[in-house]
Design a protein around this motif. Structure first.
Motif, mmCIF file in Angstrom:
data_model
loop_
_atom_site.group_PDB
_atom_site.id
_atom_site.type_symbol
_atom_site.label_atom_id
_atom_site.label_comp_id
_atom_site.label_asym_id
_atom_site.label_seq_id
_atom_site.Cartn_x
_atom_site.Cartn_y
_atom_site.Cartn_z
ATOM 1 N N MET A 1 0.844 -1.189 0.000
ATOM 2 C CA MET A 1 0.000 0.000 0.000
ATOM 3 C C MET A 1 0.886 1.249 0.000
ATOM 4 O O MET A 1 1.831 1.354 0.760
ATOM 5 C CB MET A 1 -0.905 -0.009 1.225
ATOM 6 C CG MET A 1 -1.700 1.251 1.364
ATOM 7 S SD MET A 1 -2.635 1.247 2.885
ATOM 8 C CE MET A 1 -4.231 1.512 2.224
ATOM 9 N N ARG A 2 0.554 2.199 -0.820
ATOM 10 C CA ARG A 2 1.328 3.441 -0.959
ATOM 11 C C ARG A 2 0.842 4.478 0.053
ATOM 12 O O ARG A 2 -0.326 4.855 0.048
ATOM 13 C CB ARG A 2 1.151 3.951 -2.388
ATOM 14 C CG ARG A 2 1.901 5.190 -2.705
ATOM 15 C CD ARG A 2 1.898 5.345 -4.191
ATOM 16 N NE ARG A 2 1.681 6.717 -4.571
ATOM 17 C CZ ARG A 2 2.121 7.238 -5.688
ATOM 18 N NH1 ARG A 2 2.746 6.496 -6.560
ATOM 19 N NH2 ARG A 2 1.904 8.486 -5.975
ATOM 20 N N VAL A 30 7.273 14.781 -2.506
ATOM 21 C CA VAL A 30 6.477 13.825 -1.749
ATOM 22 C C VAL A 30 7.296 12.548 -1.571
ATOM 23 O O VAL A 30 7.837 12.011 -2.536
ATOM 24 C CB VAL A 30 5.142 13.523 -2.464
ATOM 25 C CG1 VAL A 30 4.299 12.561 -1.643
ATOM 26 C CG2 VAL A 30 4.374 14.811 -2.721
ATOM 27 N N HIS A 31 7.377 12.088 -0.345
ATOM 28 C CA HIS A 31 8.106 10.865 0.002
ATOM 29 C C HIS A 31 7.061 9.800 0.313
ATOM 30 O O HIS A 31 6.252 9.962 1.222
ATOM 31 C CB HIS A 31 8.989 11.164 1.216
ATOM 32 C CG HIS A 31 9.828 10.016 1.639
ATOM 33 N ND1 HIS A 31 10.469 10.006 2.843
ATOM 34 C CD2 HIS A 31 10.158 8.841 1.046
ATOM 35 C CE1 HIS A 31 11.147 8.890 2.984
ATOM 36 N NE2 HIS A 31 10.968 8.170 1.905
ATOM 37 N N TYR A 32 7.071 8.744 -0.479
ATOM 38 C CA TYR A 32 6.123 7.644 -0.306
ATOM 39 C C TYR A 32 6.814 6.435 0.304
ATOM 40 O O TYR A 32 8.002 6.218 0.086
ATOM 41 C CB TYR A 32 5.557 7.194 -1.657
ATOM 42 C CG TYR A 32 4.720 8.209 -2.360
ATOM 43 C CD1 TYR A 32 3.397 8.410 -2.003
ATOM 44 C CD2 TYR A 32 5.245 8.964 -3.403
ATOM 45 C CE1 TYR A 32 2.609 9.341 -2.669
ATOM 46 C CE2 TYR A 32 4.464 9.898 -4.065
ATOM 47 C CZ TYR A 32 3.158 10.079 -3.693
ATOM 48 O OH TYR A 32 2.393 11.003 -4.352
ATOM 49 N N SER A 33 6.049 5.640 1.015
ATOM 50 C CA SER A 33 6.551 4.337 1.465
ATOM 51 C C SER A 33 5.833 3.306 0.608
ATOM 52 O O SER A 33 4.620 3.169 0.675
ATOM 53 C CB SER A 33 6.230 4.106 2.936
ATOM 54 O OG SER A 33 4.841 3.929 3.116
ATOM 55 N N GLU A 34 6.552 2.655 -0.233
ATOM 56 C CA GLU A 34 5.987 1.539 -0.988
ATOM 57 C C GLU A 34 7.154 0.636 -1.366
ATOM 58 O O GLU A 34 7.920 0.939 -2.270
ATOM 59 C CB GLU A 34 5.171 1.993 -2.206
ATOM 60 C CG GLU A 34 5.924 2.620 -3.328
ATOM 61 C CD GLU A 34 5.008 3.104 -4.445
ATOM 62 O OE1 GLU A 34 3.982 2.484 -4.736
ATOM 63 O OE2 GLU A 34 5.345 4.131 -5.025
ATOM 64 N N GLY A 35 7.324 -0.407 -0.572
ATOM 65 C CA GLY A 35 8.509 -1.241 -0.746
ATOM 66 C C GLY A 35 9.708 -0.429 -0.315
ATOM 67 O O GLY A 35 9.872 -0.090 0.842
#
Length: 64
Positions: A1-2, A30-35
């Motif tokens: 999930m992003r 924007v800093h995303y957490s996805e993997g």
């Protein structure tokens, strides 16, 4: 999930020496957490207040 980890006002290109930040093209980093963590620049101008109150991406005065 992003998921968004952080979203900060950021310039599209670093300023030239002596350039005023009001002349810069601004957007959002924007800093995303996805993997593995991932960054994306979104070209949507923050408000002047959001730009002034940013925590990062500061213009440091040059030592002359």
């Amino acid at each position: 999930m992003r998921e968004i980890i952080s979203k900060e006002p950021w310039w599209a290109m670093p300023p030239r020496p002596g350039q005023d930040e009001s002349e810069l093209d601004w957007g959002w980093l924007v800093h995303y957490s996805e993997g593995e963590p991932r960054f994306e620049f979104i070209k949507e101008r923050p408000t002047d207040i959001e730009i002034r109150n940013r925590k990062s991406c500061r213009i440091t005065p040059s030592a002359e």
